[in-house]
Design an enzyme around this catalytic site. Structure first.
Site, PDB file in Angstrom:
ATOM      1  N   LYS A  61      27.427 -32.270  35.357  1.00  0.00           N
ATOM      2  CA  LYS A  61      28.849 -32.579  35.540  1.00  0.00           C
ATOM      3  C   LYS A  61      29.476 -33.064  34.241  1.00  0.00           C
ATOM      4  O   LYS A  61      30.602 -32.688  33.901  1.00  0.00           O
ATOM      5  CB  LYS A  61      29.034 -33.621  36.642  1.00  0.00           C
ATOM      6  CG  LYS A  61      28.662 -33.101  38.020  1.00  0.00           C
ATOM      7  CD  LYS A  61      28.636 -34.213  39.044  1.00  0.00           C
ATOM      8  CE  LYS A  61      28.183 -33.702  40.403  1.00  0.00           C
ATOM      9  NZ  LYS A  61      28.036 -34.776  41.385  1.00  0.00           N
ATOM     10  N   HIS A 103      17.844 -46.553  42.380  1.00  0.00           N
ATOM     11  CA  HIS A 103      17.536 -46.041  43.715  1.00  0.00           C
ATOM     12  C   HIS A 103      17.105 -47.167  44.641  1.00  0.00           C
ATOM     13  O   HIS A 103      16.649 -48.224  44.213  1.00  0.00           O
ATOM     14  CB  HIS A 103      16.481 -44.935  43.678  1.00  0.00           C
ATOM     15  CG  HIS A 103      15.260 -45.252  42.882  1.00  0.00           C
ATOM     16  ND1 HIS A 103      14.293 -46.133  43.283  1.00  0.00           N
ATOM     17  CD2 HIS A 103      14.855 -44.791  41.683  1.00  0.00           C
ATOM     18  CE1 HIS A 103      13.333 -46.186  42.380  1.00  0.00           C
ATOM     19  NE2 HIS A 103      13.651 -45.393  41.383  1.00  0.00           N
TER      20      HIS A 103
END
Length: 118
Positions: A61, A103
């Protein structure tokens, strides 16, 4: 000078299901050999893989290069454990990439910042 920024969030279970369904075909398509060697030393394999997956997506991205593929982006860790990104196959000349990964049990998130190489 910042040239681009990207972020991605990935469900850990999505990565687990992909590995269970497609096995090595999925792993070898998405991750480099060094990434897989590193992942196998981790206590939480699927969280680790989900973090790398999210980091690669964030890099895609941020760079906005439609020709970039999974094997062109490698996410590893330095000696202190900090993640870093290498662009392989003669991609991304003239740029530096900063990545950060986090995470928890169910999700992994990552961001990437692209700067002009000084």
């Amino acid at each position: 000078m910042v040239l681009g920024a990207g972020v991605d969030i990935t469900e850990v279970n999505r990565i687990r299901k992909a590995v269970e369904k497609w096995g090595d075909a999925f792993l070898n398509r998405v991750f480099t050999g060094d990434e897989l060697i590193n992942a196998k030393t981790r206590g939480s394999l699927y969280q680790h893989l989900a973090g790398r997956f999210a980091a690669k997506e964030a890099v895609f991205k941020a760079l906005g290069d439609a020709e970039l593929n999974w094997q062109d982006v490698e996410i590893l860790n330095d000696k202190e454990g900090k993640p870093f990104c290498k662009l392989l196959n003669s991609k991304g000349k003239g740029v530096d990439i900063i990545v950060s990964i986090s995470h928890v049990k169910n999700y992994a998130v990552a961001n990437a910042i692209i700067t002009k190489k000084s």
